[in-house]
Design an enzyme around this catalytic site. Sequence first.
Site, PDB file in Angstrom:
ATOM      1  N   LEU A 115       0.830  -1.203   0.000  1.00 16.61           N
ATOM      2  CA  LEU A 115       0.000   0.000   0.000  1.00 16.61           C
ATOM      3  C   LEU A 115       0.868   1.258   0.000  1.00 16.61           C
ATOM      4  O   LEU A 115       0.704   2.132  -0.847  1.00 16.61           O
ATOM      5  CB  LEU A 115      -0.939   0.004   1.204  1.00 16.61           C
ATOM      6  CG  LEU A 115      -1.851   1.230   1.341  1.00 16.61           C
ATOM      7  CD1 LEU A 115      -2.832   1.306   0.166  1.00 16.61           C
ATOM      8  CD2 LEU A 115      -2.612   1.197   2.668  1.00 16.61           C
TER       9      LEU A 115
ATOM     10  N   ARG B 206      22.404  -6.238  40.050  1.00 14.49           N
ATOM     11  CA  ARG B 206      23.526  -5.305  39.883  1.00 14.49           C
ATOM     12  C   ARG B 206      23.854  -4.659  41.229  1.00 14.49           C
ATOM     13  O   ARG B 206      23.085  -3.849  41.760  1.00 14.49           O
ATOM     14  CB  ARG B 206      23.156  -4.237  38.858  1.00 14.49           C
ATOM     15  CG  ARG B 206      24.222  -3.169  38.639  1.00 14.49           C
ATOM     16  CD  ARG B 206      25.403  -3.705  37.871  1.00 14.49           C
ATOM     17  NE  ARG B 206      26.301  -2.629  37.459  1.00 14.49           N
ATOM     18  CZ  ARG B 206      27.432  -2.806  36.796  1.00 14.49           C
ATOM     19  NH1 ARG B 206      27.803  -4.037  36.454  1.00 14.49           N
ATOM     20  NH2 ARG B 206      28.182  -1.781  36.470  1.00 14.49           N
TER      21      ARG B 206
ATOM     22  N   GLU C 110       2.054   1.722  10.248  1.00 13.81           N
ATOM     23  CA  GLU C 110       0.633   1.453  10.511  1.00 13.81           C
ATOM     24  C   GLU C 110      -0.064   2.668  11.131  1.00 13.81           C
ATOM     25  O   GLU C 110      -0.947   2.536  11.973  1.00 13.81           O
ATOM     26  CB  GLU C 110       0.474   0.234  11.420  1.00 13.81           C
ATOM     27  CG  GLU C 110       0.987  -1.049  10.827  1.00 13.81           C
ATOM     28  CD  GLU C 110       0.031  -1.648   9.816  1.00 13.81           C
ATOM     29  OE1 GLU C 110      -1.017  -1.054   9.566  1.00 13.81           O
ATOM     30  OE2 GLU C 110       0.353  -2.718   9.268  1.00 13.81           O
TER      31      GLU C 110
ATOM     32  N   ASP D 284       1.207  10.604  15.779  1.00 18.33           N
ATOM     33  CA  ASP D 284       0.458  11.858  15.610  1.00 18.33           C
ATOM     34  C   ASP D 284      -0.804  11.655  14.779  1.00 18.33           C
ATOM     35  O   ASP D 284      -1.858  12.244  15.074  1.00 18.33           O
ATOM     36  CB  ASP D 284       1.345  12.915  14.955  1.00 18.33           C
ATOM     37  CG  ASP D 284       2.463  13.390  15.872  1.00 18.33           C
ATOM     38  OD1 ASP D 284       2.347  13.183  17.103  1.00 18.33           O
ATOM     39  OD2 ASP D 284       3.454  13.957  15.373  1.00 18.33           O
TER      40      ASP D 284
END
Length: 437
Positions: free
Chosen positions: A135, A272, A368, A372
């Site tokens: 597309l 850690r 997709e 915005d």
Amino acid sequence: MSRFPGVDLLELDALLSEEERMVRATVRAFVDDKVKPIIEECHREGRTPLELVPEMGALNLFGANLADYGLPGLGGVAYGLIMQELERGDSGLRSFASVQSGLVMYPIHAFGSQAQKDRWIPRLATGEAIGCFGLTEPDFGSNPGGMRTTARRDGDAWVLAGSKQWITNGTLADVAVVWARTDSGIRAFLVEKGTPGFTAADQHGKFSLRASTTSELGFHDCRLPADAVLPGTTGLKHALMCLNQARYGIAWGGIGAAMECYHTALEYARQRVQWNGQPIACHQLVQEKLVWMVSEITKGQLLCLQLGRLKDAGRLKPHHVSLGKRNNVWVARECAKLAREVLGANGIVDDYPVIRHMLNIESVYTYEGTHDIHGLILGEAITGIPAFNAPLPAGAARAPAAAPAPPAGPAAPAREGASPTAAETTAAVTHATRGAH
């Protein structure tokens, strides 16, 4: 390799059916056992892990929500959980399944002839055949209505001319679902690999979705038989119906990527050790990052679950999908960033999956429908006023203003999978892909 325990702060598993939990467990084990041991190598080499495709087909991960041809006909939540777990492994792998399922099998199943369905659905379901969806074009991403690819009739044949870009699986595909402008509107065509005039070339230089194949397609007086057209496609609305299928899966996939980043950061922070022999998880600043991540993941899980229930009830609307895609991919992006901070310098090496997810999610954030553009779709849904088009150039004639569509709400029901309304079609014209689908 350790098993992923899941992320369930709010006991949401109790809201899933036994079948949904079983589907998730199956795909989770596949990702832990088969995907994670090889995916960093695939990312480094920039290759799609095609060796996984036959097993994905055997697990019914392609077209899992279809019920014909021996497929399981899973509900929306179970299908979403498949996408969640695949993207926890890698966004590129989820993209492969999304394209195969939502953008190739779905349109053939929904809009194809019986002969087209019989030929392609079984092979696509097993992974024997691979498909792609054409597309997006080099000059038109967010506005697919401006596409320049055309198909014209020449006797009993169609002649396709144009190009598509950022196409997942393009050079791998045995069949491409290609959208083109015709005298009767935008329609979809099945273009098989090896068709004279059809070319495909990979996109190089990617720093994102490196374990996925992204391509450009070219059509140079590409002649197709009359039966190459999907007969049920009569306009851009049908392409957008396909995109809603894929975007739904992305909403779930974003949470999968976020979960992997959060779990990696949590385990790292527990192990850690720095000051006074204590793990960095004891520091308030680190805990705040972990709490933000798990809070947003939990909200995203609830959002996905409701989207799935709406889908199964036939009440899912395009702006619902936009809400899910927009929010959950943003959550994944922020979780990757925070997890990278928790890991420090280790966050930029592929001994850990965080940097790979961070790079991948930049593509998912854009394709997709960008973050915005989905915001504009939601804006129109709540105000009834579309705000997609740029201002007219100075001196250009302005068309008469149309009355705004009523805000979406309980009084304006829509059937999931039904043809979009005029307002939805107008909005959707400007929110297709600019990215790797």
